[in-house]
Motif scaffolding. Structure first.
Motif, PDB file in Angstrom:
ATOM      1  N   VAL A 160       0.650  -1.362   0.063  1.00 15.76           N
ATOM      2  CA  VAL A 160       0.015   0.015  -0.089  1.00 15.76           C
ATOM      3  C   VAL A 160       0.935   1.315   0.015  1.00 15.76           C
ATOM      4  N   ALA A 161       1.898   1.319   0.859  1.00 11.64           N
ATOM      5  CA  ALA A 161       2.809   2.382   0.895  1.00 11.64           C
ATOM      6  C   ALA A 161       3.425   2.622  -0.290  1.00 11.64           C
ATOM      7  N   LEU A 162       3.895   1.606  -1.235  1.00 16.23           N
ATOM      8  CA  LEU A 162       4.458   1.788  -2.601  1.00 16.23           C
ATOM      9  C   LEU A 162       3.430   2.237  -3.599  1.00 16.23           C
ATOM     10  N   ILE A 163       2.054   2.098  -3.460  1.00 15.83           N
ATOM     11  CA  ILE A 163       0.963   2.596  -4.266  1.00 15.83           C
ATOM     12  C   ILE A 163       0.808   3.965  -4.199  1.00 15.83           C
ATOM     13  N   LEU A 164       0.505   4.370  -2.816  1.00 14.39           N
ATOM     14  CA  LEU A 164       0.030   5.640  -2.276  1.00 14.39           C
ATOM     15  C   LEU A 164       1.222   6.392  -2.573  1.00 14.39           C
ATOM     16  N   HIS A 165       2.462   6.324  -3.017  1.00 13.76           N
ATOM     17  CA  HIS A 165       3.383   7.187  -3.415  1.00 13.76           C
ATOM     18  C   HIS A 165       3.364   7.421  -5.058  1.00 13.76           C
ATOM     19  N   LEU A 166       2.603   6.693  -5.817  1.00 15.16           N
ATOM     20  CA  LEU A 166       2.550   6.943  -7.002  1.00 15.16           C
ATOM     21  C   LEU A 166       1.377   8.062  -7.658  1.00 15.16           C
ATOM     22  N   PRO A 167       1.816   8.944  -8.508  1.00  6.00           N
ATOM     23  CA  PRO A 167       0.569   9.834  -8.857  1.00  6.00           C
ATOM     24  C   PRO A 167      -0.349   9.161  -9.874  1.00  6.00           C
ATOM     25  N   PHE A 168      -1.521   9.449  -9.708  1.00  4.71           N
ATOM     26  CA  PHE A 168      -2.548   9.069 -10.772  1.00  4.71           C
ATOM     27  C   PHE A 168      -3.287  10.164 -11.270  1.00  4.71           C
ATOM     28  N   CYS A 169      -2.941  10.436 -12.477  1.00  4.43           N
ATOM     29  CA  CYS A 169      -3.381  11.670 -13.183  1.00  4.43           C
ATOM     30  C   CYS A 169      -4.387  11.363 -14.265  1.00  4.43           C
ATOM     31  N   GLY A 170      -4.312  10.225 -14.971  1.00 11.79           N
ATOM     32  CA  GLY A 170      -5.016  10.273 -16.130  1.00 11.79           C
ATOM     33  C   GLY A 170      -5.811   9.066 -16.448  1.00 11.79           C
ATOM     34  N   PRO A 171      -5.442   7.941 -17.067  1.00  7.09           N
ATOM     35  CA  PRO A 171      -6.205   6.784 -17.249  1.00  7.09           C
ATOM     36  C   PRO A 171      -6.768   6.092 -15.747  1.00  7.09           C
ATOM     37  N   ASN A 172      -7.935   5.666 -15.885  1.00  5.72           N
ATOM     38  CA  ASN A 172      -8.455   5.007 -14.387  1.00  5.72           C
ATOM     39  C   ASN A 172      -9.403   3.803 -15.010  1.00  5.72           C
ATOM     40  N   ARG A 173      -9.092   3.199 -15.950  1.00  3.51           N
ATOM     41  CA  ARG A 173      -9.767   1.958 -16.512  1.00  3.51           C
ATOM     42  C   ARG A 173      -8.962   0.730 -16.026  1.00  3.51           C
ATOM     43  N   LEU A 174      -9.230   0.051 -14.911  1.00  2.24           N
ATOM     44  CA  LEU A 174      -8.442  -1.192 -14.403  1.00  2.24           C
ATOM     45  C   LEU A 174      -9.207  -2.334 -15.456  1.00  2.24           C
ATOM     46  N   ASP A 175      -8.015  -2.968 -15.951  1.00  2.75           N
ATOM     47  CA  ASP A 175      -8.550  -4.473 -16.908  1.00  2.75           C
ATOM     48  C   ASP A 175      -8.603  -5.274 -16.064  1.00  2.75           C
ATOM     49  N   ASN A 176      -9.420  -5.670 -14.887  1.00  3.02           N
ATOM     50  CA  ASN A 176      -9.540  -6.585 -13.977  1.00  3.02           C
ATOM     51  C   ASN A 176     -10.926  -6.631 -13.426  1.00  3.02           C
ATOM     52  N   PHE A 177     -11.274  -7.338 -12.541  1.00  2.71           N
ATOM     53  CA  PHE A 177     -12.761  -7.206 -11.755  1.00  2.71           C
ATOM     54  C   PHE A 177     -12.522  -6.785 -10.154  1.00  2.71           C
ATOM     55  N   PHE A 178     -11.162  -6.517 -10.025  1.00  5.99           N
ATOM     56  CA  PHE A 178     -10.862  -6.054  -8.457  1.00  5.99           C
ATOM     57  C   PHE A 178      -9.607  -5.108  -8.782  1.00  5.99           C
ATOM     58  N   CYS A 179      -9.125  -4.702  -7.698  1.00  3.12           N
ATOM     59  CA  CYS A 179      -7.937  -3.899  -7.544  1.00  3.12           C
ATOM     60  C   CYS A 179      -6.815  -4.815  -7.184  1.00  3.12           C
ATOM     61  N   ASP A 180      -5.656  -4.671  -7.836  1.00  2.17           N
ATOM     62  CA  ASP A 180      -4.414  -5.552  -7.598  1.00  2.17           C
ATOM     63  C   ASP A 180      -3.553  -4.541  -7.913  1.00  2.17           C
ATOM     64  N   VAL A 181      -2.339  -5.269  -7.438  1.00  2.00           N
ATOM     65  CA  VAL A 181      -0.872  -4.290  -7.613  1.00  2.00           C
ATOM     66  C   VAL A 181      -0.720  -4.145  -9.362  1.00  2.00           C
ATOM     67  N   PRO A 182      -0.316  -5.265  -9.951  1.00  3.94           N
ATOM     68  CA  PRO A 182      -0.277  -5.362 -11.372  1.00  3.94           C
ATOM     69  C   PRO A 182      -0.994  -4.236 -12.191  1.00  3.94           C
ATOM     70  N   GLN A 183      -2.363  -4.226 -12.163  1.00  8.77           N
ATOM     71  CA  GLN A 183      -3.111  -3.449 -12.778  1.00  8.77           C
ATOM     72  C   GLN A 183      -3.203  -1.946 -12.309  1.00  8.77           C
ATOM     73  N   VAL A 194      10.916   0.758 -10.881  1.00 11.78           N
ATOM     74  CA  VAL A 194      11.495   0.775  -9.762  1.00 11.78           C
ATOM     75  C   VAL A 194      10.665   0.171  -8.676  1.00 11.78           C
ATOM     76  N   VAL A 195       9.270   0.686  -8.829  1.00  8.47           N
ATOM     77  CA  VAL A 195       8.313   0.469  -7.981  1.00  8.47           C
ATOM     78  C   VAL A 195       7.981  -1.254  -8.358  1.00  8.47           C
ATOM     79  N   GLU A 196       7.804  -1.484  -9.423  1.00  5.37           N
ATOM     80  CA  GLU A 196       7.723  -2.866 -10.209  1.00  5.37           C
ATOM     81  C   GLU A 196       8.349  -3.963  -9.491  1.00  5.37           C
ATOM     82  N   LEU A 197       9.826  -3.365  -9.378  1.00  4.87           N
ATOM     83  CA  LEU A 197      10.822  -4.136  -8.947  1.00  4.87           C
ATOM     84  C   LEU A 197      10.614  -4.823  -7.445  1.00  4.87           C
ATOM     85  N   LEU A 198      10.581  -3.594  -6.805  1.00  7.78           N
ATOM     86  CA  LEU A 198      10.012  -3.632  -5.223  1.00  7.78           C
ATOM     87  C   LEU A 198       8.797  -4.571  -4.925  1.00  7.78           C
TER      88      LEU A 198
END
Length: 308
Positions: A160-183, A194-198
């Motif tokens: 969660v900490a790694l996700i919260l530091h990411l900026p989301f300012c454009g696309p918002n369509r998740l290609d899945n039926f739930f929220c998970d890290v890869p999408q 770097v975030v993906e490696l972590l």
């Protein structure tokens, strides 16, 4: 003064498991069947273990916790998925997405560690039986339980900490039926290498190490059991075989999803569906069907309620 041409994403649109209405209807019915038949069975397992004085061994203590974890896990994705099947617009808020992601990895990480603890329990019971009652005493069992819950929390809070530091300012369509890290990571409007490696290290590498360690430990246990001539040999083999089946169901999809770079594959949604919806409901049931003591106790409880 520079004006940034970007907007803060406050919600995500879920594209769902499939766009086919017929497949959606089929999956909807299947999930309902799982919920109305198997989920009450999980709660019955917990009730049975809690109420039967004969099921006080650490094995049953951890089995009850597995049933609780899996029942809780099944409430993270499936209920919202059922609602979304009936909705035209499948939307989840940013906070709702982060909350779902947190509990997904909190309970999933805790369950993975619980399987490690159960492997330790079987190793001591089978390979070091004279030390079993001393090592796996009630205090040690509760300490291990607290440790696995804490481990699941730490694992999830890092995600969660790694996700919260990411900026989301454009696309918002998740290609899945739930929220998970890869999408979710793919939608960030910045370089996420770097975030993906972590993330791969925190989820994928640890999952793979636990999986290989568990397989190695059960290989040692099975070799020890096959070389012994005790009368409990068949029971030990049955228990270990059941544990290995659950390990494959639990870690197989997780390794497929999290140990590779976050690139979409056609099988991702199907694997995620079984990983988040089907297998969590089935795991305790598989244990119970192969455990004569729990089955006998459940029959006694059901018969008492029928008589009453």
């Amino acid at each position: 003064m520079e004006i940034k041409n970007s907007t803060l994403v406050t919600e995500f649109i879920l594209l769902g498991l499939t766009q086919s209405r017929n497949i959606q209807l089929l999956v909807f019915v299947l999930i309902l069947i799982f919920y109305f038949i198997i989920l009450p069975g999980n709660f019955l397992i917990i009730l049975t273990i809690r109420s039967d004085p004969g099921l006080t061994a650490p094995l049953y203590f951890f089995l009850g916790n597995l049933a609780f974890l899996d029942a809780s896990y099944s409430f993270i994705v499936a209920p919202r998925m059922l609602v979304d099947f009936l909705s035209e617009k499948k939307v989840i808020s940013y906070r709702g997405c982060i909350t779902q992601l947190f509990f997904l990895h909190f309970l999933g990480g805790g369950e993975g560690l619980l399987l490690v603890v159960m492997a330790l329990d079987r190793y001591i019971a089978i390979c070091r039986p004279l030390h079993y009652s001393t090592v796996m005493n009630p205090r040690a069992c509760y300490a291990l339980l607290v440790a696995l819950w804490l481990g699941g929390f730490v694992h999830s809070i890092i995600q969660v900490a790694l996700i919260l530091h990411l900026p989301f300012c454009g696309p918002n369509r998740l290609d899945n039926f739930f929220c998970d890290v890869p999408q979710v990571i793919k939608l960030a409007c910045t370089d996420t290498f770097v975030v993906e490696l972590l993330m791969v290290f925190n989820s994928g590498l640890l999952t793979l190490i636990c999986f290989l360690g568990l397989l190695a430990s059960y290989a040692v246990i099975l070799c020890h059991v096959r070389g012994s001539a005790s009368e409990g040999k068949s029971k030990a083999l049955s228990t270990c075989t059941t544990h290995i089946i659950i390990i494959l169901l639990m870690f197989g999809p997780a390794i497929f999803i999290y140990t590779r770079p976050f690139r979409a594959l056609p099988a991702d949604k199907v694997v995620s569906f079984f990983h988040t919806v089907v297998f969590p409901l089935m795991n305790p049931v598989i244990y119970t069907l192969r455990n004569q003591e729990v089955k006998s106790s459940m029959r006694r409880i059901l018969s008492r309620h029928v008589v009453c």
